[in-house]
Design a protein around this motif. Structure first.
Motif, PDB file in Angstrom:
ATOM      1  N   LYS A  74      37.029  31.417  41.753  1.00  0.00           N
ATOM      2  CA  LYS A  74      37.401  30.302  42.571  1.00  0.00           C
ATOM      3  C   LYS A  74      38.706  30.487  43.164  1.00  0.00           C
ATOM      4  N   THR A  75      39.641  30.659  42.444  1.00  0.00           N
ATOM      5  CA  THR A  75      41.113  30.878  43.140  1.00  0.00           C
ATOM      6  C   THR A  75      41.130  32.037  44.127  1.00  0.00           C
TER       7      THR A  75
ATOM      8  N   LYS B  13      39.188  31.078  47.308  1.00  0.00           N
ATOM      9  CA  LYS B  13      39.942  30.139  48.280  1.00  0.00           C
ATOM     10  C   LYS B  13      41.044  30.769  48.800  1.00  0.00           C
TER      11      LYS B  13
END
Length: 192
Positions: free
Chosen positions: A132-133, A136
């Motif tokens: 996810k990091t 994004k």
């Protein structure tokens, strides 16, 4: 492949295809979860921790199993020279020892499975948080998972972001004091 992952992938792809004509800059990536679970230092450290915690107990149980087997073989050889009372007493001792060993082995399996599940959940959370990091930070609109856990059967190599996510996992890995560092996989030997 689980139904949830399959349908999530299908819905994601359908949604991606339904994007209005002006939004053609859709950025999609694919991550091989199986590779991350196999190669990340966090997963390797979890495996080392499990092995170091449960290895000695497993070896002890294996030794007791071998000792019990040897006692049973000796009892069988010596049974002809024993009285009925001695034979019955020895058989009872062996049965009791077998029950105790079976009980200890079951407790060991239960403890090891619980620890393994806990470590797997912890490592999965770290990996998915890192995906996810990465997603994004790099402006991805959609990241699909493939490999052992996922529903992506085939994709272009250019969509694979596994190596980049793995590099971030490796960069963020902080070994616990006294814990050995996981070994990095050796690259396959080149064949001509």
């Amino acid at each position: 492949m689980s139904r949830t992952v399959f349908w999530a992938s299908v819905i994601g792809l359908v949604s991606a295809l339904a994007v209005p004509a002006g939004a053609t800059d859709l950025k999609i990536g694919v991550v091989d979860i199986g590779r991350l679970l196999a190669d990340s230092p966090q997963a390797k450290a979890a495996q080392i921790a499990i092995e170091s915690e449960f290895g000695p107990q497993q070896r002890e149980l294996e030794n007791r199993e071998n000792e019990l087997k040897a006692r049973g073989e000796k009892a069988q050889r010596d049974s002809v020279a024993m009285s009925d009372a001695e034979r019955e007493k020895l058989e009872k001792e062996l049965r009791d020892a077998r029950r105790e060993l079976d009980r200890r082995e079951q407790e060991f399996r239960d403890d090891a499975q619980t620890k393994s599940r806990t470590e797997t959940q912890r490592v999965n959370k770290i990996i998915f948080d890192e995906i996810k990091t990465y997603s994004k930070a790099n402006g991805f609109d959609l990241v699909l998972t493939g490999g052992l856990q996922g529903g992506v059967l085939d994709y272009r190599e250019s969509l694979d972001v596994t190596t980049a996510v793995l590099a971030q996992l490796q960069a963020k890995y902080k070994p616990v004091a006294g814990q050995p560092l996981p070994q990095q996989p050796k690259p396959p030997a080149k064949t001509n």
